[in-house]
Scaffold this active site. Sequence first.
Site, PDB file in Angstrom:
ATOM      1  CG  ASP A  62      16.184 -17.555  14.413  1.00  0.00           C
ATOM      2  OD1 ASP A  62      17.024 -17.524  13.490  1.00  0.00           O
ATOM      3  OD2 ASP A  62      16.174 -16.740  15.348  1.00  0.00           O
ATOM      4  CB  VAL A  63      18.295 -20.061   9.464  1.00  0.00           C
ATOM      5  CG1 VAL A  63      17.164 -20.511   8.573  1.00  0.00           C
ATOM      6  CG2 VAL A  63      18.619 -18.581   9.274  1.00  0.00           C
ATOM      7  CE1 TYR A 155      22.684  -9.086   2.581  1.00  0.00           C
ATOM      8  CE2 TYR A 155      23.865  -8.147   0.715  1.00  0.00           C
ATOM      9  CZ  TYR A 155      22.872  -8.974   1.225  1.00  0.00           C
ATOM     10  OH  TYR A 155      22.078  -9.690   0.359  1.00  0.00           O
ATOM     11  CE  LYS A 159      23.550 -12.514   1.535  1.00  0.00           C
ATOM     12  NZ  LYS A 159      22.693 -13.701   1.677  1.00  0.00           N
ATOM     13  CB  VAL A 187      19.344  -4.512  -7.938  1.00  0.00           C
ATOM     14  CG1 VAL A 187      18.394  -3.602  -7.184  1.00  0.00           C
ATOM     15  CG2 VAL A 187      20.783  -4.037  -7.791  1.00  0.00           C
TER      16      VAL A 187
HETATM   17  N1  LIG Z   1      16.850  -8.581  -2.749  1.00  0.00           N
HETATM   18  C1  LIG Z   1      18.013  -8.568  -3.361  1.00  0.00           C
HETATM   19  O1  LIG Z   1      18.287  -7.677  -4.190  1.00  0.00           O
HETATM   20  C2  LIG Z   1      19.046  -9.604  -3.086  1.00  0.00           C
HETATM   21  C3  LIG Z   1      18.900 -10.574  -2.114  1.00  0.00           C
HETATM   22  N2  LIG Z   1      19.888 -11.507  -1.920  1.00  0.00           N
HETATM   23  C4  LIG Z   1      19.748 -12.534  -0.909  1.00  0.00           C
HETATM   24  O2  LIG Z   1      18.629 -13.374  -1.245  1.00  0.00           O
HETATM   25  C5  LIG Z   1      18.012 -13.853  -0.057  1.00  0.00           C
HETATM   26  C6  LIG Z   1      16.540 -13.497  -0.060  1.00  0.00           C
HETATM   27  O3  LIG Z   1      16.407 -12.080  -0.165  1.00  0.00           O
HETATM   28  P1  LIG Z   1      15.004 -11.335  -0.270  1.00  0.00           P
HETATM   29  O4  LIG Z   1      13.959 -12.243  -0.735  1.00  0.00           O
HETATM   30  O5  LIG Z   1      15.266 -10.082  -1.002  1.00  0.00           O
HETATM   31  O6  LIG Z   1      14.756 -10.980   1.279  1.00  0.00           O
HETATM   32  P2  LIG Z   1      13.406 -10.635   2.069  1.00  0.00           P
HETATM   33  O7  LIG Z   1      13.812  -9.773   3.205  1.00  0.00           O
HETATM   34  O8  LIG Z   1      12.349 -10.147   1.145  1.00  0.00           O
HETATM   35  O9  LIG Z   1      12.932 -12.069   2.622  1.00  0.00           O
HETATM   36  C7  LIG Z   1      13.732 -12.766   3.543  1.00  0.00           C
HETATM   37  C8  LIG Z   1      12.933 -13.902   4.164  1.00  0.00           C
HETATM   38  O10 LIG Z   1      13.785 -14.555   5.102  1.00  0.00           O
HETATM   39  C9  LIG Z   1      13.101 -14.717   6.340  1.00  0.00           C
HETATM   40  N3  LIG Z   1      14.075 -14.704   7.434  1.00  0.00           N
HETATM   41  C10 LIG Z   1      14.849 -13.680   7.850  1.00  0.00           C
HETATM   42  N4  LIG Z   1      15.599 -14.038   8.895  1.00  0.00           N
HETATM   43  C11 LIG Z   1      15.317 -15.341   9.147  1.00  0.00           C
HETATM   44  C12 LIG Z   1      15.776 -16.284  10.095  1.00  0.00           C
HETATM   45  N5  LIG Z   1      16.669 -15.944  11.039  1.00  0.00           N
HETATM   46  N6  LIG Z   1      15.292 -17.546  10.046  1.00  0.00           N
HETATM   47  C13 LIG Z   1      14.358 -17.905   9.131  1.00  0.00           C
HETATM   48  N7  LIG Z   1      13.876 -17.039   8.201  1.00  0.00           N
HETATM   49  C14 LIG Z   1      14.347 -15.779   8.218  1.00  0.00           C
HETATM   50  C15 LIG Z   1      12.137 -13.517   6.406  1.00  0.00           C
HETATM   51  O11 LIG Z   1      11.061 -13.758   7.316  1.00  0.00           O
HETATM   52  C16 LIG Z   1      11.694 -13.430   4.942  1.00  0.00           C
HETATM   53  O12 LIG Z   1      10.588 -14.270   4.678  1.00  0.00           O
HETATM   54  C17 LIG Z   1      18.798 -13.233   1.121  1.00  0.00           C
HETATM   55  O13 LIG Z   1      19.768 -14.147   1.575  1.00  0.00           O
HETATM   56  C18 LIG Z   1      19.462 -12.029   0.478  1.00  0.00           C
HETATM   57  O14 LIG Z   1      20.619 -11.635   1.177  1.00  0.00           O
HETATM   58  C19 LIG Z   1      21.037 -11.510  -2.656  1.00  0.00           C
HETATM   59  C20 LIG Z   1      21.228 -10.579  -3.614  1.00  0.00           C
HETATM   60  C21 LIG Z   1      20.263  -9.545  -3.922  1.00  0.00           C
HETATM   61  C1  LIG Z   2      20.632  -7.072  -1.385  1.00  0.00           C
HETATM   62  C2  LIG Z   2      21.884  -7.314  -2.125  1.00  0.00           C
HETATM   63  O1  LIG Z   2      22.489  -8.346  -1.980  1.00  0.00           O
HETATM   64  C3  LIG Z   2      22.326  -6.335  -3.011  1.00  0.00           C
HETATM   65  C4  LIG Z   2      23.706  -5.958  -2.967  1.00  0.00           C
HETATM   66  O2  LIG Z   2      21.582  -5.823  -3.784  1.00  0.00           O
END
Ligand SMILES: NC(=O)C1=CN([C@@H]2O[C@H](COP(=O)(O)OP(=O)(O)OC[C@H]3O[C@@H](n4cnc5c(N)ncnc54)[C@H](O)[C@@H]3O)[C@@H](O)[C@H]2O)C=CC1
Ligand SMILES: CC(=O)C(C)=O
EC number: 1.1.1.304
Length: 259
Positions: A62-63, A155, A159, A187
Site C-alpha cells: 500500500d503506497v 483530486y 494532482k 481522459v
Molecule cells: N484514468 C484517467 O483518465 C486518468 C488517470 N490519471 C492517474 O493515473 C494513475 C492511474 O490511473 P488509472 O489506471 O486510471 O487508475 P485505476 O483505478 O484503473 O488503477 C489504479 C491502480 O492503483 C492501485 N492502487 C490504488 N491505491 C493503491 C495503494 N494505496 N497502493 C498501491 N496500489 C494502489 C489499484 O489497485 C489499481 O491497480 C492514477 O494516479 C490516476 O490519478 C491521471 C489522469 C487521467
Molecule cells: C482521472 C483524471 O485525472 C481526469 C481528470 O480525468
Amino acid sequence: MSIVGKVALITGGGQGIGRGIALRLANDGADIAIVDVNDEKAAAVADEVRALGRKATTFKADVTKREEVYAAIDHVEQELGGFDIMVNNAGVASIQSIAEVTPEQVEKTFKVNVQGVLWGIQAAAAKFKALGHKGKIINASSIAGHEGFALLGVYSATKFAVRALTQAAAKEFASDGITVNAYCPGVVGTDMWIEIDRRMADITGAKVGESYEKFVGGIALGRAQTPEDVAAFVSYLAGPDSDYMTGQAPLIDGGLVYR
Ligand SMILES: NC(=O)C1=CN([C@@H]2O[C@H](COP(=O)(O)OP(=O)(O)OC[C@H]3O[C@@H](n4cnc5c(N)ncnc54)[C@H](O)[C@@H]3O)[C@@H](O)[C@H]2O)C=CC1
Ligand SMILES: CC(=O)C(C)=O
C-alpha cells in the site's frame, strides 16, 4: 538509446494505465516489478510481462505506508538484480463537491495520491544513491494537476501537489543524477473513469456515460486516451532521450487543457 536490461517498478501496475506502462516498458526491454494493493491483478500483469520475454516480479504494498514502499524496492532489487526506474502511478479518484466533501475523503485521497508519491520518490532516490547510480522517477499527475474541475476539487488538489513534489524533488536530486518528471493524462477509459462517471451521475443527475462523453467531447483529437498513449510518453521519460529533462509535468491529453 534504450532501456534494455533496466529494472522498472510501477506502482498501481495491476490494471489500467499502470498495466499499460508495465507492458510498454517490457516491450522496450526492461524487467518489470508490479507493486499494487491488488496482488492477483499484479500477478496477471507479471505473467503478461513474462510472455513478452522479460523478467517480472510482484510485491503487495500500500503506497500510503512508507515502510511497505521501502520494502517493495528492496524486494525488487533482490529479485531482479537492480533498480533503475520508479513509476509512482498508483492513485485514487475522489468525486465530491467542495460543499459536501468529508474529512475522510480528503484524507484518503491525499494519502494515496500525495503521500504515496512522496514515499515513492523518497525511497527510490535513497535506493539509487545506495546503488551509486543515476535513476529516473516518474509520477502520475493529470490534467487535473493543471486545472481544477468541478466535483474533482480534492483530486485536483492532489494532482497539483504531485507537480509540486516533482519540481522540488527534481531540484533536490539533480546533483545525484536523478531526474524527476510527471505525466499528465487527460481522459483515459479505465476503471477510474467508470467510477468518476458513475459518481458524477449520482451527484448531478446526469445519465451514466454522459459526463465521460462530455469530457471526451472537449478533446481536440476527438477520442479518449488509451493507456498505451500514456505509456508511450512514460517510455520517453524512462529512457535516455529525456536525460536533459527534469521537474516537468507535460500534458499528454489529446488537446484538452492548454497551458
Ligand atoms: N484514468 C484517467 O483518465 C486518468 C488517470 N490519471 C492517474 O493515473 C494513475 C492511474 O490511473 P488509472 O489506471 O486510471 O487508475 P485505476 O483505478 O484503473 O488503477 C489504479 C491502480 O492503483 C492501485 N492502487 C490504488 N491505491 C493503491 C495503494 N494505496 N497502493 C498501491 N496500489 C494502489 C489499484 O489497485 C489499481 O491497480 C492514477 O494516479 C490516476 O490519478 C491521471 C489522469 C487521467
Ligand atoms: C482521472 C483524471 O485525472 C481526469 C481528470 O480525468
